[in-house]
Design a protein around this motif. Structure first.
Motif, PDB file in Angstrom:
ATOM      1  N   GLU A  92      -3.435  -0.304   2.934  1.00 46.31           N
ATOM      2  CA  GLU A  92      -2.835  -0.972   4.094  1.00 46.31           C
ATOM      3  C   GLU A  92      -2.284  -2.349   3.744  1.00 46.31           C
ATOM      4  O   GLU A  92      -1.167  -2.709   4.154  1.00 46.31           O
TER       5      GLU A  92
ATOM      6  N   LEU B   5       5.887  -1.745  10.781  1.00 42.77           N
ATOM      7  CA  LEU B   5       5.101  -0.544  10.473  1.00 42.77           C
ATOM      8  C   LEU B   5       4.733   0.215  11.739  1.00 42.77           C
ATOM      9  O   LEU B   5       4.651   1.453  11.731  1.00 42.77           O
TER      10      LEU B   5
ATOM     11  N   LEU C 201       0.952  -2.037   1.802  1.00 41.41           N
ATOM     12  CA  LEU C 201       2.082  -1.647   2.633  1.00 41.41           C
ATOM     13  C   LEU C 201       2.536  -2.795   3.524  1.00 41.41           C
ATOM     14  O   LEU C 201       3.748  -2.964   3.752  1.00 41.41           O
TER      15      LEU C 201
ATOM     16  N   ARG D  18      12.195   9.020   6.106  1.00 38.80           N
ATOM     17  CA  ARG D  18      11.876   9.944   7.203  1.00 38.80           C
ATOM     18  C   ARG D  18      12.245  11.346   6.766  1.00 38.80           C
ATOM     19  O   ARG D  18      13.340  11.578   6.241  1.00 38.80           O
TER      20      ARG D  18
ATOM     21  N   LEU E 221       7.423   3.661   1.360  1.00 42.14           N
ATOM     22  CA  LEU E 221       7.008   3.983  -0.008  1.00 42.14           C
ATOM     23  C   LEU E 221       7.272   2.796  -0.930  1.00 42.14           C
ATOM     24  O   LEU E 221       8.234   2.058  -0.745  1.00 42.14           O
TER      25      LEU E 221
ATOM     26  N   HIS F 234       3.360   4.670  -4.801  1.00 42.66           N
ATOM     27  CA  HIS F 234       3.173   5.917  -4.056  1.00 42.66           C
ATOM     28  C   HIS F 234       3.548   7.109  -4.942  1.00 42.66           C
ATOM     29  O   HIS F 234       4.529   7.054  -5.676  1.00 42.66           O
TER      30      HIS F 234
ATOM     31  N   TRP G  61      12.066   2.954   3.006  1.00 40.12           N
ATOM     32  CA  TRP G  61      11.646   3.537   4.275  1.00 40.12           C
ATOM     33  C   TRP G  61      12.211   4.948   4.314  1.00 40.12           C
ATOM     34  O   TRP G  61      13.406   5.158   4.094  1.00 40.12           O
TER      35      TRP G  61
ATOM     36  N   ALA H 261       7.808   2.088  12.734  1.00 37.08           N
ATOM     37  CA  ALA H 261       7.977   3.192  11.788  1.00 37.08           C
ATOM     38  C   ALA H 261       7.051   4.355  12.135  1.00 37.08           C
ATOM     39  O   ALA H 261       7.472   5.521  12.130  1.00 37.08           O
ATOM     40  N   GLU H 262       5.821   4.054  12.475  1.00 38.73           N
ATOM     41  CA  GLU H 262       4.874   5.117  12.808  1.00 38.73           C
ATOM     42  C   GLU H 262       5.312   5.871  14.055  1.00 38.73           C
ATOM     43  O   GLU H 262       5.206   7.107  14.115  1.00 38.73           O
TER      44      GLU H 262
ATOM     45  N   ASN I 211      10.390  15.453   5.417  1.00 39.87           N
ATOM     46  CA  ASN I 211       9.263  16.047   4.700  1.00 39.87           C
ATOM     47  C   ASN I 211       9.589  16.509   3.290  1.00 39.87           C
ATOM     48  O   ASN I 211       8.697  16.920   2.552  1.00 39.87           O
TER      49      ASN I 211
ATOM     50  N   ARG J  74       8.016   6.557   7.151  1.00 45.05           N
ATOM     51  CA  ARG J  74       6.946   6.076   6.283  1.00 45.05           C
ATOM     52  C   ARG J  74       7.524   5.125   5.242  1.00 45.05           C
ATOM     53  O   ARG J  74       8.713   5.195   4.914  1.00 45.05           O
TER      54      ARG J  74
END
Length: 407
Positions: free
Chosen positions: A11, A73, A14, A132, A84, A88, A130, A76-77, A134, A82
């Motif tokens: 945390e 953040l 980030l 977004r 990186l 990461h 940043w 973003a959530e 999968n 997310r």
């Protein structure tokens, strides 16, 4: 030296990365050097306190007290984004290997007193991304094509961009572009139509699609691929951010394909970045009467490092890794000729590294290859992306191997 806490993206790490991505504009050499020396946590604390060298202060002073990483953040959530950093596991280390080399070269120039900003912009790695979507970002640069071109594209240009991107995606090649009107949008839609992976690199915050009319395209790309940006949520896509964004498009592409570009075009900026990274630059020819193809023709006519003229998906595939061919024997022959041209275009170091590969498809690590080729490990790391992009080597589970063991 970076603190041990920076070895895992916890945390605090980030929060520090989010703060640093907000406090300065992308591709800031003094801030990047400061973070390389001190790590994210120490750097963020020093910037916020104003306890930094003058050159770092000049690029961070305006926002150092106002930037709030907790807010960024949280936004973003809420929006599925997310953050990186290189710590990461999904960071694209392979794609950014050449960018790291050019960054280290720029660092040496900076320390030697060469501080003037290059006309094209600084070719250094990002501090954070940043993201977004999968799809795995770590493997994007393994087999991908950056498709770029004019916003004011002709029907011909949009057709070619869409058809080429569709064909590339059908062959499991990732299509990378910038989400703009014209060629960018046609490229993304072609890849999505083939149910392939598309990566959209934005100049602003990912919660703020630009152009606004492409919100649906952003959402579809996030569903089937990835949205990527250096800027935190809410950021506007300023002109300079487009220029710095272009280096990421070039870095994430194994090769860069210019479909249409006027003589003064942002797509030529991306092509210049790709050339500086040692990546193949490909250009599609157009009508000699079309101003939108003048930039492509100029790239092909360059005296030094001219772009490769391509007219089919098969020709593009021969430059983007794996040497995979489509069509019959004629296409295979064209691919073989392309690989020969790629080998002929290698510099002496890259040829030496290639000659160090063992036969029979055995894979080797970077350290082993340094010993076998007699080249320093830094030269090996710099040459590997070039050899990959030429289709001469491939990624293996334990390192790298010849793409064609019977070479």
């Amino acid at each position: 030296m970076a603190e041990s806490a920076d070895q895992a993206p916890g945390e605090e790490h980030l929060l520090a990365a989010a703060y640093l991505s907000r406090v300065a504009e992308p591709a800031s050499v003094p801030l990047w050097l400061f973070v390389q020396q001190h790590g994210y946590l120490t750097s963020a604390a020093a910037v916020r306190a104003g306890n930094v060298p003058a050159e770092v202060a000049s690029c961070t002073e305006a926002r150092r007290t106002a930037a709030d990483p907790h807010v960024d953040l949280a936004v973003a959530e809420r929006t599925g984004i997310r953050l990186l950093t290189p710590a990461h596991p999904d960071w694209p280390h392979f794609a950014f290997a050449a960018l790291q080399v050019t960054g280290l070269r720029r660092a040496a120039q900076w320390r030697a007193g060469l501080r003037a900003r290059p006309p094209r912009g600084e070719l250094i790695p990002p501090l954070a991304l940043w993201v977004r979507g999968n799809a795995p970002l770590a493997t994007v640069g393994v087999r991908s094509v950056a498709v770029v071109g004019s916003r004011a594209a002709t029907a011909y240009g949009e057709h070619v961009a869409s058809e080429f991107s569709y064909g590339l995606a059908r062959h499991e090649v990732v299509v990378v572009s910038g989400g703009a009107y014209g060629i960018d949008a046609a490229a993304h839609r072609g890849a999505l139509a083939a149910e392939g992976c598309s990566v959209l690199v934005s100049a602003g915050g990912l919660d703020r699609p630009y152009p606004a009319g492409h919100r649906h395209l952003y959402d579809r790309t996030a569903e089937h691929g990835l949205l990527v940006s250096e800027r935190p949520p809410g950021s506007a896509p300023h002109r300079q951010r487009f220029l710095s964004r272009n280096r990421l498009i070039a870095a994430l592409g194994t090769a860069t394909l210019v479909v249409e570009a006027a003589s003064r075009s942002g797509a030529l900026n991306s092509a210049g970045y790709a050339r500086d990274l040692g990546r193949p630059v490909l250009a599609v020819p157009g009508p000699v009467t079309s101003a939108m193809s003048a930039g492509c023709h100029a790239l092909v006519q360059r005296d030094e490092e001219p772009a490769r003229l391509v007219t089919s998906v098969a020709e593009v595939l021969s430059y983007c890794g794996g040497g995979q061919q489509v069509g019959g024997s004629e296409d295979a022959a064209a691919g073989g000729e392309a690989r020969s041209r790629s080998y002929d275009g290698l510099d002496l170091v890259a040829r030496s590294v290639l000659d160090g590969f063992p036969g029979r498809g055995r894979s080797v690590t970077e350290a082993e290859l340094s010993r076998l080729s007699g080249q320093p490990i830094t030269q090996v790391i710099a040459a590997l992306p070039v050899l990959r992009e030429a289709g001469l080597i491939a990624v293996a589970r334990e390192g790298y191997r010849l793409a064609n063991p019977a070479r």
